[in-house]
Scaffold this active site. Sequence first.
Site, PDB file in Angstrom:
ATOM      1  CE  LYS A 157      -3.177   2.945   0.209  1.00 49.20           C
ATOM      2  NZ  LYS A 157      -4.155   3.197  -0.831  1.00 49.20           N
TER       3      LYS A 157
ATOM      4  CB  CYS B 236      -3.642   8.787   0.394  1.00 47.99           C
ATOM      5  SG  CYS B 236      -5.132   8.219   1.218  1.00 47.99           S
TER       6      CYS B 236
HETATM    7  N1  LIG Z   1      -9.143   9.122   1.731  1.00 48.70           N
HETATM    8  C1  LIG Z   1      -8.704   8.238   0.869  1.00 48.70           C
HETATM    9  O1  LIG Z   1      -8.895   8.412  -0.323  1.00 48.70           O
HETATM   10  C2  LIG Z   1      -7.981   6.990   1.317  1.00 48.70           C
HETATM   11  C3  LIG Z   1      -7.722   5.986   0.376  1.00 48.70           C
HETATM   12  C4  LIG Z   1      -7.084   4.832   0.768  1.00 48.70           C
HETATM   13  C5  LIG Z   1      -6.653   4.700   2.078  1.00 48.70           C
HETATM   14  N2  LIG Z   1      -6.883   5.695   2.969  1.00 48.70           N
HETATM   15  C6  LIG Z   1      -6.434   5.504   4.340  1.00 48.70           C
HETATM   16  O2  LIG Z   1      -7.568   5.158   5.114  1.00 48.70           O
HETATM   17  C7  LIG Z   1      -7.459   5.720   6.426  1.00 48.70           C
HETATM   18  C8  LIG Z   1      -8.652   6.597   6.707  1.00 48.70           C
HETATM   19  O3  LIG Z   1      -8.652   7.660   5.795  1.00 48.70           O
HETATM   20  P1  LIG Z   1      -9.935   8.573   5.615  1.00 48.70           P
HETATM   21  O4  LIG Z   1      -9.669   9.380   4.406  1.00 48.70           O
HETATM   22  O5  LIG Z   1     -11.167   7.775   5.683  1.00 48.70           O
HETATM   23  O6  LIG Z   1      -9.816   9.473   6.925  1.00 48.70           O
HETATM   24  P2  LIG Z   1     -10.967  10.414   7.551  1.00 48.70           P
HETATM   25  O7  LIG Z   1     -10.263  11.452   8.332  1.00 48.70           O
HETATM   26  O8  LIG Z   1     -11.932  10.817   6.479  1.00 48.70           O
HETATM   27  O9  LIG Z   1     -11.750   9.432   8.512  1.00 48.70           O
HETATM   28  C9  LIG Z   1     -11.225   8.939   9.697  1.00 48.70           C
HETATM   29  C10 LIG Z   1     -12.329   8.907  10.716  1.00 48.70           C
HETATM   30  O10 LIG Z   1     -11.828   8.238  11.876  1.00 48.70           O
HETATM   31  C11 LIG Z   1     -12.406   8.860  13.023  1.00 48.70           C
HETATM   32  N3  LIG Z   1     -11.633   8.521  14.202  1.00 48.70           N
HETATM   33  C12 LIG Z   1     -10.399   8.962  14.548  1.00 48.70           C
HETATM   34  N4  LIG Z   1     -10.019   8.392  15.695  1.00 48.70           N
HETATM   35  C13 LIG Z   1     -11.016   7.566  16.084  1.00 48.70           C
HETATM   36  C14 LIG Z   1     -11.219   6.703  17.186  1.00 48.70           C
HETATM   37  N5  LIG Z   1     -10.278   6.555  18.129  1.00 48.70           N
HETATM   38  N6  LIG Z   1     -12.386   6.037  17.282  1.00 48.70           N
HETATM   39  C15 LIG Z   1     -13.335   6.161  16.333  1.00 48.70           C
HETATM   40  N7  LIG Z   1     -13.201   6.969  15.250  1.00 48.70           N
HETATM   41  C16 LIG Z   1     -12.060   7.658  15.136  1.00 48.70           C
HETATM   42  C17 LIG Z   1     -12.389  10.322  12.665  1.00 48.70           C
HETATM   43  O11 LIG Z   1     -13.312  11.047  13.454  1.00 48.70           O
HETATM   44  C18 LIG Z   1     -12.763  10.303  11.177  1.00 48.70           C
HETATM   45  O12 LIG Z   1     -14.147  10.467  10.968  1.00 48.70           O
HETATM   46  C19 LIG Z   1      -6.121   6.441   6.444  1.00 48.70           C
HETATM   47  O13 LIG Z   1      -5.132   5.602   6.941  1.00 48.70           O
HETATM   48  C20 LIG Z   1      -5.851   6.730   4.990  1.00 48.70           C
HETATM   49  O14 LIG Z   1      -4.468   6.858   4.719  1.00 48.70           O
HETATM   50  C21 LIG Z   1      -7.556   6.823   2.629  1.00 48.70           C
END
Ligand SMILES: NC(=O)c1ccc[n+]([C@@H]2O[C@H](COP(=O)([O-])OP(=O)(O)OC[C@H]3O[C@@H](n4cnc5c(N)ncnc54)[C@H](O)[C@@H]3O)[C@@H](O)[C@H]2O)c1
Length: 460
Positions: free
Chosen positions: A235, A289
Site C-alpha cells: 500500500k 494519502c
Molecule cells: N481518503 C482516501 O482516499 C484513502 C484511500 C485509501 C486509504 N486511505 C487511508 O484510510 C485511512 C482513513 O482515511 P480517511 O480518508 O477515511 O480518513 P478520515 O479522516 O476521512 O476518517 C477517519 C475517521 O476516523 C475517526 N476517528 C479517529 N479516531 C477515532 C477513534 N479513536 N475512534 C473512532 N473513530 C475515530 C475520525 O473522526 C474520522 O471520521 C487512512 O489511513 C488513509 O491513509 C484513505
Amino acid sequence: MIAPVLHGRKKEDAVMSKLLELVERKEAKIAVIGLGYVGLPVAACLADAGFSVTGVDLKADRLARIAKGECPIEGEEPGLAPMITKVVAEKKLVVTNDYKNLADVDIVLIDVDTPVEADNKPAYKALRGACEALGAVMKEGILVIVESTIAPGTVDKVVAPLLEKVSGKKRNEGFFLGHCPERVMPGRLLQNLTQLSRVCGGSTPETAKAMVALYRSIVKGDLDEADCVTAELVKTAENTYRDVNIAFANELAMICESSGGKFLRVRELVNKSPGRNVLLSGAGVGGHCITKDPWLLAHGAPGLDTKVIAAARARNDGMPAHVLSLVESGLAEAGKKLAGAKLAILGFSYLEDSDDTRHAPTEYFLGHAKAAGVECVVHDPYVEEFKGDLWKVLEGADAAVVMVAHTAYRSLDLHAVASKLRTKVFVDARHVFDVGAARAAGLVVRSLGNAVAAKDGVST
Ligand SMILES: NC(=O)c1ccc[n+]([C@@H]2O[C@H](COP(=O)([O-])OP(=O)(O)OC[C@H]3O[C@@H](n4cnc5c(N)ncnc54)[C@H](O)[C@@H]3O)[C@@H](O)[C@H]2O)c1
C-alpha cells in the site's frame, strides 16, 4: 459422549472455521471504526451485503447525519448516499461513539486517519486510541483488520502489542489480526471499493483466508493472500510510486516551460515509447494519502536516506509556489506587479469534483500569495466556504488561476471570463484550457508546462 478438549492450534483453527461459517452465512457481526472517506463506504457496503454493521466514530455531527440516513461526504460519490439511506433504514448499519457496543462483534475493521507529524514520522494518535478502546472490550476470538494505511512493521510493532496489552489476550490465540489496506479514491469510493483488487495480509495464513472470505462478499477484484508486512509495503509503495511519478511529470513540465516545449505534446509523444506512461503535471499533490504515504513507506527503514522519496515530496510540495511564479510572470506581461494584485482562485479541494480539502495545493498557494502581499478570492463548487458565485469571484480580479479541474470549470466561456477580469491574465495549472483559445479570448496566458515563447495557436 464427552467433547474432546481442544489444545493449541486446533483450538485456533476451530475458532477460525466458526468465523468462516459466520461470514459465509452473513451472520458475523461487524464493526467499522472510523467513518470517514474510507470507513463509511466500507460499512455501507458490508451492511448492503447483508451483515449487521456497527459504525464507530468520535464526531457527533457525522454520527447524527449517518443515523438520519444521510451521507456526510459531499461531492460526486455515485451510489453512496442511496446506499447509506437504505442500510440505515433497514437497521443493517447503526452508528455509535460508544465502544461498549462492540463487545459482541466478531470482526472489526479499523479505518481511522493515519497522518504524519511535522517531522514526517507516523502520527498514530487515532490508531492507538482505536486500539486501546477496542482492546478494552473485544471478545475472545475476534478478527481485527486494520484498513488504514500504515508504515511497514506497524501491525507487529504498534497494533498487536497494544491490543495484547489492553485486552490481556494473545495474538493468534485470543484474537486474530490482519491488514487489508484500502485503495479507494474520493469521487469513486464505491466503484474502487467493489472493483479493485485487495491484499489480504494476515498474521497467519488462516487469518488471510478468513479475510478473503469476508472481502469476497463486497469485492469483485482479486483478493491476494499475504502476510501483514507485505500488505503494509504494497500500500505505501503504490502511493509512493504515484507521488514519484507525479513529481517527474511536474519537473518535466517546468523543464518544458524553460526550454520552449509544450508539456502535453511532449508527454503524448514520450508515451508512444513502449512502457512509458508520463502522468499529468499539476498545481501540486494533496489529499490525506499521497502527501504522507511516502513518508510512511520511508519509516519502514529508519536508517536509510530515502533520497528519491524526499526529492519527489519536495518537488510536489513546491508546485503551488511555482504556480504563483506563473501568475507573477503573466501579471508582468500585463504590466502589473504581483504585490497588491487580486486573484480569483478557481478550485480549493485537492481533487476535481470532490469536497476533500485535506492538504489541498490551493491552501499552500494561498499561504505563498499572502506572504507576497496578494489578495485572493476563492471559488469552489464543492467546498461549503467557497460555494459563492464564480462570476462575482472573477469580477475585478487581476488574474484567474485554475487550481482544480472541476467539471464546472471545463466549459467556462473564456470571453466571459476575460470580460470580468480587471487585468486579463489567465493561469491554467491543470491543463484544462487550450492556450490558443484562451489567447484568442484576449487573455495573457500562463499554462503549466507551456513555454511562454510557444505563442502559436497549436492546440495544447
Ligand atoms: N481518503 C482516501 O482516499 C484513502 C484511500 C485509501 C486509504 N486511505 C487511508 O484510510 C485511512 C482513513 O482515511 P480517511 O480518508 O477515511 O480518513 P478520515 O479522516 O476521512 O476518517 C477517519 C475517521 O476516523 C475517526 N476517528 C479517529 N479516531 C477515532 C477513534 N479513536 N475512534 C473512532 N473513530 C475515530 C475520525 O473522526 C474520522 O471520521 C487512512 O489511513 C488513509 O491513509 C484513505
